[in-house]
Design a protein around this motif. Structure first.
Motif, PDB file in Angstrom:
ATOM      1  N   GLY A  86       0.812  -1.222   0.000  1.00  0.00           N
ATOM      2  CA  GLY A  86       0.000   0.000   0.000  1.00  0.00           C
ATOM      3  C   GLY A  86       0.838   1.261   0.000  1.00  0.00           C
ATOM      4  N   SER A  87       1.866   1.318   0.843  1.00  0.00           N
ATOM      5  CA  SER A  87       2.714   2.510   0.905  1.00  0.00           C
ATOM      6  C   SER A  87       3.540   2.670  -0.371  1.00  0.00           C
ATOM      7  CB  SER A  87       3.632   2.440   2.133  1.00  0.00           C
ATOM      8  OG  SER A  87       4.424   1.262   2.103  1.00  0.00           O
ATOM      9  N   ALA A  88       4.031   1.549  -0.932  1.00  0.00           N
ATOM     10  CA  ALA A  88       4.783   1.614  -2.192  1.00  0.00           C
ATOM     11  C   ALA A  88       3.889   2.114  -3.322  1.00  0.00           C
ATOM     12  CB  ALA A  88       5.350   0.235  -2.538  1.00  0.00           C
ATOM     13  N   ALA A  89       2.655   1.603  -3.375  1.00  0.00           N
ATOM     14  CA  ALA A  89       1.723   2.016  -4.426  1.00  0.00           C
ATOM     15  C   ALA A  89       1.383   3.498  -4.305  1.00  0.00           C
ATOM     16  CB  ALA A  89       0.451   1.175  -4.352  1.00  0.00           C
ATOM     17  N   LEU A  90       1.153   3.978  -3.087  1.00  0.00           N
ATOM     18  CA  LEU A  90       0.818   5.390  -2.884  1.00  0.00           C
ATOM     19  C   LEU A  90       1.970   6.286  -3.328  1.00  0.00           C
ATOM     20  CD1 LEU A  90      -1.090   7.562  -1.851  1.00  0.00           C
ATOM     21  CD2 LEU A  90      -0.178   7.206   0.455  1.00  0.00           C
ATOM     22  N   LEU A 125      -6.587  10.771  -2.151  1.00  0.00           N
ATOM     23  CA  LEU A 125      -7.684  10.393  -1.256  1.00  0.00           C
ATOM     24  C   LEU A 125      -8.179   8.985  -1.553  1.00  0.00           C
ATOM     25  CD1 LEU A 125      -9.715  13.741  -1.147  1.00  0.00           C
ATOM     26  CD2 LEU A 125      -8.216  12.797   0.619  1.00  0.00           C
ATOM     27  N   ILE A 126      -8.229   8.621  -2.857  1.00  0.00           N
ATOM     28  CA  ILE A 126      -8.670   7.272  -3.216  1.00  0.00           C
ATOM     29  C   ILE A 126      -7.699   6.226  -2.670  1.00  0.00           C
ATOM     30  CG2 ILE A 126      -8.982   5.679  -5.167  1.00  0.00           C
ATOM     31  CD1 ILE A 126     -10.061   8.136  -6.743  1.00  0.00           C
ATOM     32  N   PHE A 127      -6.408   6.463  -2.857  1.00  0.00           N
ATOM     33  CA  PHE A 127      -5.427   5.499  -2.358  1.00  0.00           C
ATOM     34  C   PHE A 127      -5.360   5.496  -0.832  1.00  0.00           C
ATOM     35  CE2 PHE A 127      -4.086   4.762  -6.592  1.00  0.00           C
ATOM     36  CZ  PHE A 127      -3.313   3.607  -6.568  1.00  0.00           C
ATOM     37  N   THR A 128      -5.622   6.642  -0.212  1.00  0.00           N
ATOM     38  CA  THR A 128      -5.675   6.684   1.250  1.00  0.00           C
ATOM     39  C   THR A 128      -6.853   5.857   1.753  1.00  0.00           C
ATOM     40  OG1 THR A 128      -4.672   8.889   1.284  1.00  0.00           O
ATOM     41  CG2 THR A 128      -5.842   8.199   3.264  1.00  0.00           C
ATOM     42  N   LEU A 129      -7.984   5.926   1.039  1.00  0.00           N
ATOM     43  CA  LEU A 129      -9.141   5.101   1.401  1.00  0.00           C
ATOM     44  C   LEU A 129      -8.789   3.618   1.305  1.00  0.00           C
ATOM     45  CD1 LEU A 129     -12.146   4.885   2.120  1.00  0.00           C
ATOM     46  CD2 LEU A 129     -12.668   4.999  -0.321  1.00  0.00           C
ATOM     47  N   VAL A 130      -8.051   3.245   0.264  1.00  0.00           N
ATOM     48  CA  VAL A 130      -7.607   1.857   0.130  1.00  0.00           C
ATOM     49  C   VAL A 130      -6.711   1.475   1.305  1.00  0.00           C
ATOM     50  CG1 VAL A 130      -6.240   0.264  -1.284  1.00  0.00           C
ATOM     51  CG2 VAL A 130      -7.807   1.879  -2.376  1.00  0.00           C
ATOM     52  N   LEU A 131      -5.825   2.388   1.703  1.00  0.00           N
ATOM     53  CA  LEU A 131      -4.949   2.120   2.846  1.00  0.00           C
ATOM     54  C   LEU A 131      -5.737   1.994   4.148  1.00  0.00           C
ATOM     55  CD1 LEU A 131      -1.801   4.379   2.267  1.00  0.00           C
ATOM     56  CD2 LEU A 131      -1.865   1.900   2.400  1.00  0.00           C
ATOM     57  N   ILE A 132      -6.769   2.821   4.285  1.00  0.00           N
ATOM     58  CA  ILE A 132      -7.606   2.742   5.499  1.00  0.00           C
ATOM     59  C   ILE A 132      -8.241   1.354   5.600  1.00  0.00           C
ATOM     60  CG2 ILE A 132      -9.739   3.588   6.569  1.00  0.00           C
ATOM     61  CD1 ILE A 132      -9.026   6.362   5.469  1.00  0.00           C
ATOM     62  N   ILE A 133      -8.771   0.870   4.463  1.00  0.00           N
ATOM     63  CA  ILE A 133      -9.370  -0.470   4.451  1.00  0.00           C
ATOM     64  C   ILE A 133      -8.304  -1.527   4.745  1.00  0.00           C
ATOM     65  CG2 ILE A 133     -10.550  -2.161   2.991  1.00  0.00           C
ATOM     66  CD1 ILE A 133     -11.800   0.248   1.488  1.00  0.00           C
ATOM     67  N   ALA A 134      -7.122  -1.346   4.138  1.00  0.00           N
ATOM     68  CA  ALA A 134      -6.040  -2.315   4.339  1.00  0.00           C
ATOM     69  C   ALA A 134      -5.565  -2.341   5.789  1.00  0.00           C
ATOM     70  CB  ALA A 134      -4.878  -1.982   3.421  1.00  0.00           C
ATOM     71  N   LEU A 135      -5.543  -1.178   6.416  1.00  0.00           N
ATOM     72  CA  LEU A 135      -5.022  -1.107   7.790  1.00  0.00           C
ATOM     73  C   LEU A 135      -6.014  -1.635   8.826  1.00  0.00           C
ATOM     74  CD1 LEU A 135      -3.018   2.217   7.645  1.00  0.00           C
ATOM     75  CD2 LEU A 135      -2.116  -0.031   8.148  1.00  0.00           C
ATOM     76  N   PHE A 136      -7.223  -2.008   8.377  1.00  0.00           N
ATOM     77  CA  PHE A 136      -8.094  -2.760   9.280  1.00  0.00           C
ATOM     78  C   PHE A 136      -7.451  -4.099   9.606  1.00  0.00           C
ATOM     79  CE2 PHE A 136     -11.728  -0.010   7.941  1.00  0.00           C
ATOM     80  CZ  PHE A 136     -12.121   0.367   9.227  1.00  0.00           C
ATOM     81  N   ASN A 137      -6.586  -4.574   8.706  1.00  0.00           N
ATOM     82  CA  ASN A 137      -5.830  -5.798   8.980  1.00  0.00           C
ATOM     83  C   ASN A 137      -4.948  -5.642  10.205  1.00  0.00           C
ATOM     84  OD1 ASN A 137      -6.841  -7.225   6.798  1.00  0.00           O
ATOM     85  ND2 ASN A 137      -5.281  -6.473   5.392  1.00  0.00           N
ATOM     86  N   VAL A 138      -4.427  -4.405  10.401  1.00  0.00           N
ATOM     87  CA  VAL A 138      -3.584  -4.159  11.570  1.00  0.00           C
ATOM     88  C   VAL A 138      -4.399  -4.343  12.843  1.00  0.00           C
ATOM     89  CG1 VAL A 138      -2.211  -2.423  12.789  1.00  0.00           C
ATOM     90  CG2 VAL A 138      -2.079  -2.597  10.299  1.00  0.00           C
ATOM     91  N   VAL A 139      -5.622  -3.815  12.840  1.00  0.00           N
ATOM     92  CA  VAL A 139      -6.508  -3.974  14.009  1.00  0.00           C
ATOM     93  C   VAL A 139      -6.732  -5.452  14.284  1.00  0.00           C
ATOM     94  CG1 VAL A 139      -8.790  -3.473  14.956  1.00  0.00           C
ATOM     95  CG2 VAL A 139      -7.640  -1.769  13.543  1.00  0.00           C
ATOM     96  N   GLY A 140      -7.084  -6.203  13.212  1.00  0.00           N
ATOM     97  CA  GLY A 140      -7.329  -7.633  13.392  1.00  0.00           C
ATOM     98  C   GLY A 140      -6.093  -8.384  13.858  1.00  0.00           C
TER      99      GLY A 140
END
Length: 401
Positions: A35-39, A278-293
């Motif tokens: 995600g960070s590389a893509a952004l 903002l679109i890629f940040t939204l993707v990162l937000i969804i991806a970082l739900f993995n961190v919570v889990g």
């Protein structure tokens, strides 16, 4: 040593006895890296596209440009010209007169802008570099057109068959008052001496001719122009130069910077850049739900360890801090590695141009440290929120269960 930091680093390095937890942790770390590389890659690509797009318009755009505050033209007196020549921040300036015109050759025609330029114009702007073939001509009735107009009209570079430039006659009243046989337009035969090429829209926009000839075509006197282009000396402050020009020319002109001359284009490019971020940040937000889990899974996996630490006197606040720091470490390391991978890919594109738009044109990218900081700041903020949410699940009830 900071006790929560020490335990968090131990948890980060150690493997769980549950293979599923190890897989989840690996996937979480991989998602952050990708995600960070893509952004970073997308931001660098848009920065390159922005510079690439502006390079076309900047060919014709000077450092500063004086335009009439009202109407289409303004007059510049000999005294004002002398004042401009004495400005220490101005390297050179060029006058121009521009108007929409009807171009015709044989049975073909099109609408474009006739731009009268003086002898300094090519030194003030980068228009010389755009000449595709031919030359700028040394005779009064020579002109240079864009390759789009050249292809559309099929105008040959020959003195025998000039292109006709037609503009409406200025003035008031009906055409009948000027006589039954009077033409409502002025004509200018123009021999094509050269053709410029930049990009499709600009290639169909301009016809360059000598300023006195265009002034005569538009029935203007030698002091009337539609703009003055300024080239600044190296290191000169644009705002100070603008104020100096305004002092000489007064309120009859507006002095615009390069950015202000293309305000619409800048706004469009900045809006596209922001939307993509903002679109890629939204993707990162969804991806970082993995961190919570992943942190919650770690909390459950290390429940017995947490009980032991609690029995030894570790407070609930310190236990929460352990898992909070662990979440921050995962996201920060993942973001750093992702940014490094993105930097290597952007660097290789700059060095080797392996991704092509055309066989001869590499996809434009731009390495900007600011984009790197934006990526790391985004990852850290989202990681902070994710780790805070996950670590808040630690409670006395959970430890006692």
């Amino acid at each position: 040593m900071n006790f929560p930091l020490y335990i968090a680093k131990r948890y980060l390095r150690s493997k769980s006895s549950q293979n599923a937890v190890n897989i989840i942790n690996f996937i979480t770390f991989l998602v952050i890296v990708i995600g960070s590389a893509a952004l970073f890659i997308v931001l660098s690509a848009f920065a390159g596209l922005k510079t690439f797009s502006l390079s076309f318009s900047n060919t014709f755009d000077p450092d500063l440009k004086a335009l009439p505050a009202s109407g289409k033209v303004f007059s510049i007196s000999p005294k004002e010209e002398e004042g401009l020549n004495n400005l220490d921040k101005i390297a050179n300036y060029a006058k121009e007169l521009e108007e929409r015109a009807y171009l015709t050759y044989k049975e073909k025609s099109t609408i474009a802008f006739i731009k009268g330029i003086d002898e300094n114009y090519r030194a003030v702007t980068g228009v010389d570099s755009t000449l595709y073939f031919g030359n700028w001509g040394d005779m009064e009735y020579h002109g240079v057109i864009g390759i789009g107009i050249y292809n559309l009209l099929g105008v040959p570079m020959s003195n025998r068959t000039p292109m006709e430039v037609l503009t409406p006659k200025p003035g008031k009243g009906s055409f009948s008052q000027q006589g039954l046989n009077a033409k409502p337009y002025n004509e200018l035969p123009l021999v094509i001496s050269g053709v410029y090429a930049i990009e499709e829209n600009l290639d169909k926009k301009y016809v360059f001719a000598q300023l006195p000839m265009v002034q005569k075509l538009l029935e203007k006197d030698s002091t009337e122009v539609s703009g003055i282009n300024f080239k600044l000396k190296e290191g000169a402050d644009p705002e100070e130069a603008r104020n100096a020009i305004k002092t000489v020319m007064g309120d009859k002109v507006l002095v615009l910077s390069r950015r202000e001359q293309n305000n619409t284009l800048y706004r469009m490019l900045n809006t596209e850049n922001l939307a993509t971020y903002l679109i890629f940040t939204l993707v990162l937000i969804i991806a970082l739900f993995n961190v919570v889990g992943a942190i919650i899974m770690m909390i459950l996996d290390k429940q017995q360890n947490s009980k032991t630490l609690y029995s030894l006197g570790t407070t609930i606040k310190e236990l929460r801090r352990i898992y909070f720091i662990q979440g921050l470490l995962v996201t920060s390391f993942g973001g750093l590695i992702g940014a490094l991978i993105g930097s290597l890919l952007i660097g290789s594109q700059l060095a080797f141009g392996w991704l092509k738009i055309t066989p001869s044109l590499a996809y434009p990218v731009e390495y900007d440290v600011m984009n790197l900081l934006i990526v790391m700041a985004t990852i850290m903020v989202l990681g902070f929120i994710s780790a805070k949410i996950a670590s808040s699940r630690i409670s006395k009830k959970l430890i006692s269960a």
